[in-house]
Design a protein around this motif. Structure first.
Motif, PDB file in Angstrom:
ATOM      1  N   LEU A   1      21.986  51.928  21.974  1.00 54.69           N
ATOM      2  CA  LEU A   1      22.998  52.694  21.236  1.00 54.69           C
ATOM      3  C   LEU A   1      24.294  51.894  21.104  1.00 54.69           C
ATOM      4  CD1 LEU A   1      22.409  56.222  22.825  1.00 54.69           C
ATOM      5  CD2 LEU A   1      21.952  55.578  20.461  1.00 54.69           C
ATOM      6  N   ILE A   2      24.693  51.223  22.177  1.00 60.56           N
ATOM      7  CA  ILE A   2      25.910  50.404  22.138  1.00 60.56           C
ATOM      8  C   ILE A   2      25.745  49.259  21.141  1.00 60.56           C
ATOM      9  CG2 ILE A   2      27.328  48.792  23.487  1.00 60.56           C
ATOM     10  CD1 ILE A   2      26.814  50.636  25.921  1.00 60.56           C
ATOM     11  N   GLU A   3      24.575  48.628  21.155  1.00 60.33           N
ATOM     12  CA  GLU A   3      24.312  47.534  20.206  1.00 60.33           C
ATOM     13  C   GLU A   3      24.343  48.035  18.767  1.00 60.33           C
ATOM     14  OE1 GLU A   3      21.380  44.652  22.893  1.00 60.33           O
ATOM     15  OE2 GLU A   3      20.527  46.181  21.593  1.00 60.33           O
ATOM     16  N   THR A   4      23.806  49.223  18.546  1.00 62.27           N
ATOM     17  CA  THR A   4      23.788  49.782  17.196  1.00 62.27           C
ATOM     18  C   THR A   4      25.198  49.954  16.641  1.00 62.27           C
ATOM     19  OG1 THR A   4      21.708  50.956  17.610  1.00 62.27           O
ATOM     20  CG2 THR A   4      23.079  51.773  15.809  1.00 62.27           C
TER      21      THR A   4
ATOM     22  N   ILE B   1      19.785  58.140  15.844  1.00 60.81           N
ATOM     23  CA  ILE B   1      18.856  59.270  15.985  1.00 60.81           C
ATOM     24  C   ILE B   1      17.638  58.877  16.813  1.00 60.81           C
ATOM     25  CG2 ILE B   1      17.312  60.837  14.732  1.00 60.81           C
ATOM     26  CD1 ILE B   1      19.313  60.726  12.394  1.00 60.81           C
ATOM     27  N   GLU B   2      17.062  57.708  16.500  1.00 59.30           N
ATOM     28  CA  GLU B   2      15.856  57.253  17.188  1.00 59.30           C
ATOM     29  C   GLU B   2      16.085  57.056  18.685  1.00 59.30           C
ATOM     30  OE1 GLU B   2      13.808  54.724  13.514  1.00 59.30           O
ATOM     31  OE2 GLU B   2      14.554  53.699  15.304  1.00 59.30           O
TER      32      GLU B   2
ATOM     33  N   ILE C   1      18.773  56.665   4.004  1.00 61.34           N
ATOM     34  CA  ILE C   1      19.613  56.964   5.161  1.00 61.34           C
ATOM     35  C   ILE C   1      20.051  55.630   5.765  1.00 61.34           C
ATOM     36  CG2 ILE C   1      17.578  57.146   6.674  1.00 61.34           C
ATOM     37  CD1 ILE C   1      19.152  59.215   8.312  1.00 61.34           C
ATOM     38  N   GLY C   2      21.298  55.548   6.220  1.00 65.37           N
ATOM     39  CA  GLY C   2      21.838  54.304   6.768  1.00 65.37           C
ATOM     40  C   GLY C   2      21.147  53.902   8.062  1.00 65.37           C
ATOM     41  N   TRP C   3      20.984  52.592   8.258  1.00 70.16           N
ATOM     42  CA  TRP C   3      20.293  52.081   9.442  1.00 70.16           C
ATOM     43  C   TRP C   3      21.016  52.445  10.728  1.00 70.16           C
ATOM     44  CZ3 TRP C   3      15.555  50.794  10.321  1.00 70.16           C
ATOM     45  CH2 TRP C   3      14.753  50.292   9.292  1.00 70.16           C
ATOM     46  N   THR C   4      22.329  52.454  10.711  1.00 70.15           N
ATOM     47  CA  THR C   4      23.070  52.839  11.919  1.00 70.15           C
ATOM     48  C   THR C   4      22.716  54.262  12.322  1.00 70.15           C
ATOM     49  OG1 THR C   4      24.910  51.367  11.365  1.00 70.15           O
ATOM     50  CG2 THR C   4      25.359  53.134  12.919  1.00 70.15           C
ATOM     51  N   THR C   5      22.691  55.166  11.344  1.00 66.92           N
ATOM     52  CA  THR C   5      22.319  56.563  11.618  1.00 66.92           C
ATOM     53  C   THR C   5      20.880  56.654  12.117  1.00 66.92           C
ATOM     54  OG1 THR C   5      23.818  57.262   9.844  1.00 66.92           O
ATOM     55  CG2 THR C   5      22.226  58.883  10.634  1.00 66.92           C
TER      56      THR C   5
END
Length: 286
Positions: free
Chosen positions: A120-123, A71-72, A63-67
């Motif tokens: 979330l913004i940083e992600t 989620i986390e 699963i992609g790190w951004t996803t």
């Protein structure tokens, strides 16, 4: 395979033969117990002769790190609100939809929400990941950690019997200032690290301080983003004076120290001119 073939090209060839095993799912090594080879490495530059044996391992669904991060970090944001607004199934019908008489509870909710909104913004806009994916099975463990602790913290901070900090406004104001400084520092470090990998570059470089004062911590530690992150949770502990928050902070410190030491060792191994004054996470100590 041509001598000038990259590991990425070999992964793609393997994927063509076995469509189920897409590149992100493959670990290719020169030695069964060695490190996985990077995509950009060229076959003829590896320590092999005219023939090479490559070892393959199936890493499982990825699963992609951004996803992963979305989620986390979205979970704690909304879980906290369930307790802050005192939903009927949390504290009972007598306390449903009531607000806390202590201003620090509102402040804690603002700070907690700000922290995860920033993440979330940083992600989405800041982070550049050296590894594109992680094993899908790990997402359950990670979510249990972040979501579970968010629920535990929120339950006690928003509890009808919650008592405010012992030293009142002085303690709270000090903690808020410390919290904001650490959040600004953490964001500054993430931006500085992101700038090292502009245009999608995956070449590892030594991070150095910039004109931004928050990045000057690079003079003393290899992973100032973790230093600021721990500082954020220490300030949140001081602000709320809540035991579960303190335990969460302690676990964060332990985990981030492990990550920082690992990253510090990688820097030392890869760069002979790496600054000798730096420590992994705490200046001059650790």
């Amino acid at each position: 395979v041509e001598p000038n073939a990259t590991i990425r090209e070999i992964r793609l060839m393997f994927h063509k033969l076995y469509p189920r095993l897409y590149p992100a799912r493959q670990s290719i090594k020169l030695d069964p117990k060695g490190k996985s080879l990077r995509d950009e490495e060229v076959l003829q530059h590896l320590p092999v002769g005219t023939t090479a044996t490559l070892y393959f391992k199936d890493l499982g669904p990825q699963i992609g790190w951004t996803t992963v991060f979305l989620i986390e970090y979205t979970g704690p944001l909304f879980i906290y609100f369930l307790f802050y607004f005192r939903m009927p199934f949390v504290y009972g019908l007598d306390e449903r939809f009531t607000s806390s008489p202590h201003p620090v509870v509102n402040l804690a909710c603002i700070c907690h929400s700000f922290h995860y909104i920033k993440r979330l913004i940083e992600t989405v806009f800041v982070h550049r990941f050296s590894h594109g994916t992680m094993p899908l099975r790990n997402i359950v463990k990670n979510c249990l950690y972040y979501w579970g602790f968010a629920a535990w913290l929120a339950y006690y901070i928003n509890h009808p019997l919650y008592t405010p900090p012992s030293y009142g406004k002085k303690q709270i104001n000090f903690a808020v200032i410390m919290f904001l400084l650490c959040e600004a520092g953490n964001f500054s470090i993430h931006v500085a690290l992101s700038d090292l990998r502009r245009n999608g570059s995956k070449i590892r470089k030594i991070p150095y301080p910039t004109k931004n004062p928050f990045t000057w911590l690079f003079f003393f530690v290899s992973c100032p983003n973790y230093t600021y992150e721990v500082g954020t949770w220490i300030s949140f502990t001081i602000m709320t004076q809540c035991v579960p928050v303190g335990l969460f902070t302690l676990l964060c410190f332990i985990q981030m120290t492990i990550w920082a030491k690992d990253k510090h060792c990688t820097y030392l191994r890869e760069f002979k001119d790496y600054p000798s004054l730096r420590m992994p996470i705490i200046p001059f100590l650790l």
